[in-house]
Write an enzyme that holds these catalytic residues in place. Structure first.
Site: not given
Ligand SMILES: *Cc1c(COP(=O)(O)O)cnc(C)c1O
Length: 495
Positions: A121
């Protein structure tokens, strides 16, 4: 470039407007009217360092001046927020310790967890505040965010003490890992608000969408010069910066000589809200030679079922897994893919069915995607097996790694894979230790930090500074509320 709503009832807006609003006024999501082509040959693009590449990719999407864009990119990616010099390195770590195959050299990991909160993120949230500030009018922004674990902390870090902005995070009280919760409730800053919700991520996300579409509340806010916006991946400003690292990953393999520019590649993406993988789709549409986008789900396998059958059905049990950031039954960004694959009328119908019956169907083929589901046991096995070959993965990455292997078994397609590594194993130390079958003990009352210590003793991974610091941070945010009270709690604290 104009942005239109997936549901068709919002006349085109500029990128700046779309970024500030977050959600379109008809409840749909903003999408670029057309996906632009590359401004130069792929080969030239792939030689660029991260910041220059980010500018080249983002330029056609944003109505920003050259200086605005350059400033946003520099502040996000070259201010020391990322601890790895490459920002997002591709590693090819698996040693062939057995004779089980020739494919290991063809499996690469794109590590997106070298930012301040140790999950992918950070890649987009590091730049979002700068995109928003460049877009904002005089209104004070209140950024509302529902989190399945990682977005919350990354948004808090990104917006902490940014002037003219408050950041509010709702997290499912018992749906995030200890470490994730700890990262959020210890958040510093005078403009940060963190609330636990007695419900799961979907409840929190629905609650936030409701706050957004409450006209009376919006009016009250406008009267005091404030406005809601979103840091969730429903905001197009979250999505666009994620396109960059697909190109960057491919470029690194080309530079290492692992592939020739033009060769096809498969990406395996651990998926929840469908934001990460959708950015991969945009990269493919822009001209990156991606063969398949392998969509990896955990036990909440609503997307797997969708890609297999064309039916999306959220009427099912919600599972709390060891990959909590993927514990999602309503994958918001799928709406954008549905828009690109069909039209606004179909999207309206499908989203209408989803709202009224919790399900919808489509006959449309989506050949760019391939769904795979990884069980909890398979996730643990994957962590164990990969560690034997020299790479310790977090559970989300393990879901994807396993999916990539299963994909090869099912299809025979041995196109090289880039598995997206979305979090540091230290964010999920206890579960990783369990998967590794490591016996560990702890004295004292800090089990999370003891687990970190134990994991560092078993693996040769350096403990990130962000984890070390957590040991002594006091809890600052203690409010937990029922789903029905989200609006009330927010209003009482913010407005
Ligand atoms: C948010 C997240 C995901 C999923 O990603 P999306 O964009 O919501 O599909 C997978 N792994 C981790 C560690 C995340 O923080």
């Amino acid at each position: 470039m104009r942005y239109v709503s997936t549901r068709g009832n919002d006349k085109g807006v500029t990128a700046k407007e779309a970024i500030i609003r977050g959600l379109a006024q008809d409840g749909g999501l903003y999408v670029p009217e057309a996906i632009p082509n590359l401004d130069r040959p792929l080969e030239a693009l792939l030689k660029l360092p991260y910041t220059a590449l980010a500018q080249a990719i983002l330029r056609p999407f944003l109505d920003f001046s050259e200086t605005e864009l350059a400033t946003c990119v520099e502040k996000a990616y070259s201010s020391g927020r990322f601890t790895h010099p490459k920002i997002a390195p591709v590693v090819t770590p698996l040693k062939n310790t057995d004779n089980s195959g020739t494919m290991n050299e063809n499996i690469h990991f794109l590590e997106l967890f070298h930012g301040p909160t140790l999950a992918f993120k950070d890649m987009a949230l590091s730049i979002l505040p700068h995109l928003m500030k460049a877009s904002a009018s005089k209104q004070e922004l209140i950024i509302l965010t529902a989190t399945s674990g990682d977005t919350g902390k990354a948004a808090l870090e990104a917006f902490c003490d940014v002037e003219g902005v408050s950041i509010v995070v709702f997290y499912p009280e018992s749906g995030v890992s200890n470490m994730q919760k700890r990262q959020m409730v210890t958040q510093e800053g005078n403009n940060t608000y963190v609330f636990g919700v007695k419900g799961n991520f979907d409840d929190a996300q629905t609650g936030v969408k409701k706050i957004f579409s409450d006209p009376a509340l919006a009016k009250d806010m406008a009267q005091v010069g404030k406005m809601f916006s979103s840091a969730n991946s429903i905001n197009i400003g979250r999505l666009l910066p994620q396109i960059v690292y697909y190109f960057y990953a491919y470029g690194q393999l080309a530079q290492k000589g692992s592939l020739k520019v033009g060769d096809e590649i498969n990406f395996v993406v651990p998926t929840g809200n469908f934001g990460n993988i959708l950015a991969g789709y945009y990269a493919k549409e822009m001209g990156l030679p991606i063969r398949k986008l392998i969509c990896a789900s955990n036990d909440n396998k609503v997307l797997y079922d969708f890609f297999r059958t064309g039916e999306y059905d959220k009427n099912r049990a919600f599972h709390c897994t060891i990959s909590p950031s993927m514990d999602i039954l309503v994958s918001s960004n799928l709406e954008r893919l549905l828009f690109h694959a069909t039209d606004t009328k179909s999207v309206q119908e499908m989203m209408g069915d989803l709202a009224s019956q919790g399900r919808f169907e489509t006959q449309v083929n989506m050949p760019d995607f391939y769904g795979i589901h990884t069980s909890e046991e398979e996730t643990c096995q994957a962590i164990f097996e990969c560690a034997k070959k020299g790479y310790v993965m977090d559970p989300h990455t393990a879901v994807a790694y396993h999916a990539g292997q299963r994909y090869i078994e099912e299809t025979g397609d041995i196109t090289p894979q880039i598995v997206i590594s979305t979090a540091s194993p230290y964010k999920f130390s206890e579960d990783v230790l369990k998967a590794l079958n490591v016996d560990w003990e702890y004295a004292g009352n800090d089990k999370d930090m003891a687990a970190v210590q134990a994991l560092s003793e078993t693996s040769d991974l350096v403990v990130p500074e962000a984890v070390v610091q957590l040991a002594n941070q006091p809890v600052r945010h203690t409010i937990v509320c029922p789903v029905e009270d989200m609006t009330r709690v927010l209003v009482s604290k913010i407005i």
